[in-house]
Every structure is written in structure tokens, then in C-alpha cells.
Design an enzyme around this catalytic site. Sequence first.
Site, mmCIF file in Angstrom:
data_model
loop_
_atom_site.group_PDB
_atom_site.id
_atom_site.type_symbol
_atom_site.label_atom_id
_atom_site.label_comp_id
_atom_site.label_asym_id
_atom_site.label_seq_id
_atom_site.Cartn_x
_atom_site.Cartn_y
_atom_site.Cartn_z
ATOM 1 N N GLU A 291 -6.016 -1.787 5.352
ATOM 2 C CA GLU A 291 -5.092 -2.060 4.250
ATOM 3 C C GLU A 291 -4.336 -3.358 4.532
ATOM 4 O OE1 GLU A 291 -2.827 1.551 4.207
ATOM 5 O OE2 GLU A 291 -4.400 2.694 3.187
ATOM 6 N N GLU B 148 -10.108 6.202 1.783
ATOM 7 C CA GLU B 148 -9.068 7.170 2.150
ATOM 8 C C GLU B 148 -8.511 7.809 0.889
ATOM 9 O OE1 GLU B 148 -5.859 5.609 4.486
ATOM 10 O OE2 GLU B 148 -7.168 4.528 5.886
#
Length: 471
Positions: free
Chosen positions: A272, A404
Site C-alpha cells: 500500500e 486484501e
Amino acid sequence: MNSLLKFPCSLFILSLILTSCGESLEDEPSQLQGSLTEIDVASKGGTQTLDVSGNVAWTISLNADWVHADPSQGQGDARVTFTIDSNSAESARNTEARLVGGGIVRTVRISQAKYVPEFPAYHIPADQSGMRDISSLALAAEMGVGWNLGNSLEAIGGESAWGNPVVTKAFVDEVKAAGFTSVRIPVAWSKFTNATNFTIDPTWMNRVQEVVDYAIGNGMYVLLNNHWDEGWMQPTFAQQVYVNDRLEKMWIQIALHFRDYDDHLLFAGSNEVMVDGDYGVPKPEYYTVQNSFNQTFVDAVRSTGGRNAYRNLVVQAFNTNIDNAVSFFEMPSDPTEDRLMVEVHYYDPYEFALKEDEVITQWGKDATDPAKTASSGGESFADGQLQKMKVNFIDKGVPVLLGEYCATDKKAEDNDIYREDFLRYISKSARGHGLVPFYWDNGFAGDYGSALFNRTTGEQIYPDLVKAVVE
């Protein structure tokens, strides 16, 4: 009388001389020569000079846009510089330049070699053995349902530093037996023997390989990534050169170590990526730099050759956010066709999925208490977000991994019912839209944890949630 006879004779001789001289000036033949008849250059291109000699006006005639002449015309003697562009094609090419003037044509044949990549010393020739000739979409479809080995190999301070036990083959086998066919392995690679040149500790590299082999050995797909790792991948202009250099050096080492694995192993460049603390719409600086990280990752892996020339690689949207993927993501260039995938994550609504409080504990159309339900982020919102990835990527031939997603355990009354509804719906919608879902399991089963398994025994803590994900 003699003098009078001599005078006309002198005039006659002078007249002949002048006539002869005049005829020489007016009738001198045209001359035009060039010092070269052939030019051979390497694929990278270059320059070559041609000396022109003559007594006439001339021009250089070209019939290819990859050759340039300066000057392209002149009078008499001159020097012409030919500039030949680089050749990126895998075939040689030929053309000719013509020097034209005074009715004379002189031809210069120009030949350029085909493109031959210059590889580093660690490169080996591409090897497709063991790498099936199937599209990235077809391979993604085989990956099924994925699970994250979270908070283990990316734990700062050691594999068990964040509370999870050392990963065992027996445990990974239980994950497979539960119905998961792919595993995402987040890794912090910054365990260096030499921090100045980012040399990864071979002991750590071998430990990561052991865990990869646990999954590969039982037929699972493995997505091996570079995770948070204390947040050194800051996407700013100030850090761009440093991060790309470090990223390149680390991924070359990883790719070389795992180069002989078949296509059950995929590499993911990052996680991320974002500027610490800035969760808003990214500035152009941020996503421009982050896109450069993706390109560096692809280039580094492909430079190693072997099976890595054909390996499926996964690149990330800014902060793995779906809206950022649609608005700001730029697909890296790749010398291998159809071997890239895109990764996004899904934690909407944040108040239900991740926020550590007991306020928003219900989700979806069956929620009974508006005060405990987020104002947005229900089923239709999820479908809309996943549809964006289908339309903008999957329908265009680019697979998408939902790397995710989860809903943490809030230990509130009936929360597990809504967690099950959420996981069942998101898992089903992801697959229905063509995405490959990877559940985020951090190994912690307490408040705000997302564990599905006991990492010591392999026992399913929440069999209903496992079933909701993998069915």
C-alpha cells in the site's frame, strides 16, 4: 609591310586564345564525388561523415525517416554528417542516401544491425520451460481463492515479533485443506548484511524460500511481495531516486534467488504505497512517483532472464485503492506480453471493516440497527467498486487481484453474523466480477483481529467464516 602583316596575325592568335579560354570556362565538365559508398552502424545508431567534393550544387536525397543528413544541400566541397537513429526492431534494416547534382548521382548504401539487448552479467537467456503458454487471465482464473500469511514474514524484529508463531508446513497444509488455493506472503526484505548496497541476508532469503516451498509443494499459487517494511517506499520526488535504486537492487536479488520456480510463483512489487498519513486523493507527484516504482520493479525482474522473463508480475494502484487505480494508475511497459496483473485492496466501509471501536458492528441489507451501520459501503457500493475494476482492467485483458480484504472481530453481540455476511458477499462479488480474492488474516484472534486459523495448531477458529470465503 611586314609589320602590317604581323599585326593581323597577332590579333588572330589572341582571338584564338581568348576563344579557347572562354570555351574552357563555359564547358568544364560537372564533377561530384562522395568519400563513402557504404555506411554500416550498430543497432544503437550513431553518426558518420561524408566528404563531398565537386563543382556543382548538390542535394542529399533520403527515403527513410531514421536517417538524417546535415547539411542536406550545398555547393562544391562540403562535409555532410549522417545521423542514424537507434533500431529497436529485432531485424536489420537498410536504405540508401543519394548525392545528386549536375546530372550526377552518387549512392551511399546504409545498413543497420538489428536490436540486441545489452544484459547485465547476472542475466541468462529467457527460458519458458515450466512456464505455461497461457494468458495472465487464464492463470488468474486458476488461482481460485487466496489467503494472506499476515504479520509473520513482514514482522519487524523477526518472524514471531508480532505475536505469531514460526510458520510450519503443517500449518500451511491446513490452510490448503480448508479450501484456499493461493497464498499471499507479505515480506519485509530489509534484513541486510550490507545496508549500503541493500544486500539481503542469505539466511533470511532462505527462510522465505522455505515458507514459499511449503505452499508450492502442495500445489498452491504463491504471491510473494515486498510489504510495508517500515515504510521506506515514500512516493515523493525527494525520495524517488533513493527508493527506485533500493527497490531495483532488492528485487534483482529476490528474482535471482527464485528464478527457477515455475508459474505457480508470482512476484508483487509493493504493498500500500502512499505518503505516510496522507489518505486523501494523491497529488500528481505522489502517483507519478509510485507509477515509477512499478516500472522499476518490472524492469528489475525481467533483467534477470530465465523463467523470470515469463513470470506473472503484480503491480499496485496508489495505496491499492480502487478509485486511485481507475484515475491514476499507469500500466508499466513490459517486454513480455500479457504477464502483468493489477492489485487493489478492499476495506469498505472502514468503520465496519477496520475501525477499532464498538460503534459500527453491523453491515449489509440485513442490518437491524441504523445506529450500528455505516451510512455507505453496503452491497451495491461493493458491486460498483468491483465493477470498476472489471470494466477498466479485466475486460481489457488485465487480471486484478483483491490482495486484501477482511472485517475484524469486534466481539460485539451478533458481530460475527455480519462479518460472515460481509465476507460471503465480498468474496462472491469479487469472483463474480473476475477478481481473485485474498482474505487478510493477521493471525490475531482477539479484539480487532482477523484470524481465521490458530497458527499453532492449524485449527479453524471460525469455520463459518472460512466457509463464507471459500465456498
